[in-house]
Design an enzyme around this catalytic site. Structure first.
Site, short mmCIF file in Angstrom:
data_model
loop_
_atom_site.label_atom_id
_atom_site.label_comp_id
_atom_site.label_asym_id
_atom_site.label_seq_id
_atom_site.Cartn_x
_atom_site.Cartn_y
_atom_site.Cartn_z
N ASP A 79 0.82 -1.21 0.00
CA ASP A 79 0.00 0.00 0.00
C ASP A 79 0.85 1.25 0.00
OD1 ASP A 79 0.84 -0.67 2.63
OD2 ASP A 79 -0.68 0.63 3.50
N GLU A 146 0.16 -1.57 5.44
CA GLU A 146 1.17 -1.19 6.42
C GLU A 146 0.98 0.22 6.92
OE1 GLU A 146 5.19 0.62 7.48
OE2 GLU A 146 3.75 1.15 5.92
#
Length: 487
Positions: A79, A146
């Site tokens: 991400d 994350e």
């Protein structure tokens, strides 16, 4: 603008990064990037799977003659932080990042680039694709979500990974090896209120805004002591709202929990008789904070612009308590490390303040390499808001990663770097949160190092990655894999 990233070297890394930036992947919207990685692994005939936490796992056998080497896990997250300039029309869930070459750097047009951690993911994919490389048994771990809570790392179950060494490719200064990181804690505060009708009388509606700040990663850039838009906005309200009879209707400040707020605004009602005096105070305040942050911030703007009058406002008592609590809330560097000069030990970032007509929600992200300090800071913030009548919930706590200066892979990588570049790499820790600490708690025997290319201003629209550093980082990664010790 030169948008041909695929022409850069090393070719395989930039080929994959050029594809990654075209795939929307803000945190919690990672379906497309997961599918891309899985399809890529299957096209190479590699073993791959997605776990329950949406991490992607890929296994590549050792190259001939390297079967007896220690197994290496290459790890990056999929991400990215979705931040854009206020005047940029962009939807991170559908639009591709507009990346381009700017001199010796790659950056994006008005948005975050996603080199954090797209370059790390691209490097792993390059290693998986290149069958000319020399390496022992390899595993690739692409973790999920994350940036907003390290969900993938927390959800990683014991027993999946088989390797002995974990190389985290999520650091942001080439030539540095990270052997430790800070732990984190979220502080979530809530004021509850019932909106009341806007006061009758001669009032002028205005939008009070603070903008033009640099922002940045709340772990990495916190040491630069950049301005926090939320703190600047509420400092102004605390100094002048009561004096001039200003009524607070709504507030919307900051964005993501791990980004230093670049912009904040409040809709206010100002008695017509006080409007000019308040406007003058705003202009004077702008000059004050520009002077205070000279050499740190170069585009601070504090503005008062007419807007549509709101129907409802925050009750005066609730607004007063909110303002004072935000002004009193700790923010920035709290303590520096004595053991490692120049490293922030403990900090907090007042990331978000937003009202919705029923509540005002605030969020701080606390970081510390010392668990007791992190917990004490959380309690201090909770105490400030308790005195103002707000509820505080402390969530998402994770511990840091303690350095192991006797690490075998640290010794091997230090030697490899010196062979390549004629100097030893810097060995340090980082104030940001890395997934190493969380992964290491489920796999306590892992020997771990984090490293990466040079990325400036992550978590902000100014994010950029140095092209030459990507080449050095990748060459170092390839040399490291070739020199992994035997089991």
């Amino acid at each position: 603008m030169d948008r041909n990233l695929s022409a850069l070297q090393p070719a395989l890394v930039w080929k994959h990064f050029a594809e990654i930036v075209r795939i929307p992947r803000p945190s919690s919207h990672e379906e497309q990037i997961r599918r891309y990685v899985l399809d890529f692994a299957r096209s190479l005939g590699l073993e791959c799977r997605e776990d329950e936490a949406h991490n992607i796992y890929v296994r590549k056998p050792a190259s001939p003659g390297m079967e007896n080497r220690k197994g290496v896990i290459l790890q990056a997250h999929l991400d990215m932080v979705p931040q854009k300039n206020n005047d940029k029309q962009f939807d991170f869930t559908t639009d591709p990042i507009d990346a381009y070459v700017d001199g010796g750097w790659v950056t994006a047009d008005g948005t975050t680039l996603g080199a954090d951690n797209g370059i790390g993911a691209a490097a792993i994919m390059a290693v998986l694709e290149d069958d000319t490389l020399v390496h022992g048994p390899l595993e690739a771990l692409f973790t999920a979500t994350e940036e907003t809570g390290m969900d993938g790392a927390f959800g990683l179950k014991a027993g999946l990974l088989q390797g002995d060494i974990l190389l985290n490719l999520d650091s942001e200064t080439e030539g540095e090896l990270y052997v430790g990181c800070a732990g984190g804690l979220d502080a979530n505060m809530t004021f509850r209120y019932a909106e009341v009708p806007a006061p009758a009388g001669d009032f002028k509606a205005a939008r009070l805004s603070v903008k033009g700040l640099k922002g940045g990663h709340s772990g990495i850039q916190i040491v630069a002591q950049r301005a926090n838009a939320n703190k600047l906005l509420f400092r102004l309200l605390n100094a002048h709202a009561e004096k001039f009879g200003v009524v607070l209707a709504s507030v919307d400040g900051g964005g993501l929990r791990n980004a230093i707020p670049r912009e904040a605004e409040a809709v206010v009602l100002i008695p017509a008789a006080s409007h000019k005096a308040f406007a003058d105070a705003v202009a004077a305040y702008e000059k004050t904070v520009i002077a205070e942050f000279e050499g740190i911030e170069d585009s601070i703007a504090v503005r008062l612009d007419a807007c549509e009058a709101p129907a409802g406002v925050i009750p005066a008592d609730a607004a007063s308590k909110l303002v004072k609590a935000v002004v009193g809330c700790p923010d920035g560097v709290v303590r520096m490390s004595v053991a490692m000069p120049g490293l922030v030990q403990t900090s907090t970032n007042l990331a978000r303040v937003v009202s919705d007509g029923r509540s005002i929600r605030l969020q701080c992200l606390l970081r510390s390499s010392v668990r007791s300090e992190k917990e004490a800071l959380g309690q201090a913030i909770a105490a400030v808001f308790a005195l103002a009548g707000a509820e505080t919930e402390l969530t998402g706590s994770y511990d840091g990663w303690n350095p192991d200066m006797k690490s075998p892979i640290l010794k091997a990588m230090t030697a490899s770097y010196e062979q390549l570049y004629g100097r030893k790499p810097a060995v340090t820790a980082i104030h940001a949160g890395l997934e190493c600490g969380i992964i290491g708690s489920n796999y306590p025997g892992l020997d771990m190092i984090s490293f990466g290319p040079t990325i400036c201003y992550p978590h902000s629209p100014d994010e950029k990655v140095e092209i030459a550093s990507v080449g050095k980082f990748y060459d170092f990664l390839v040399r490291t894999l070739a020199n992994v010790p035997q089991k």
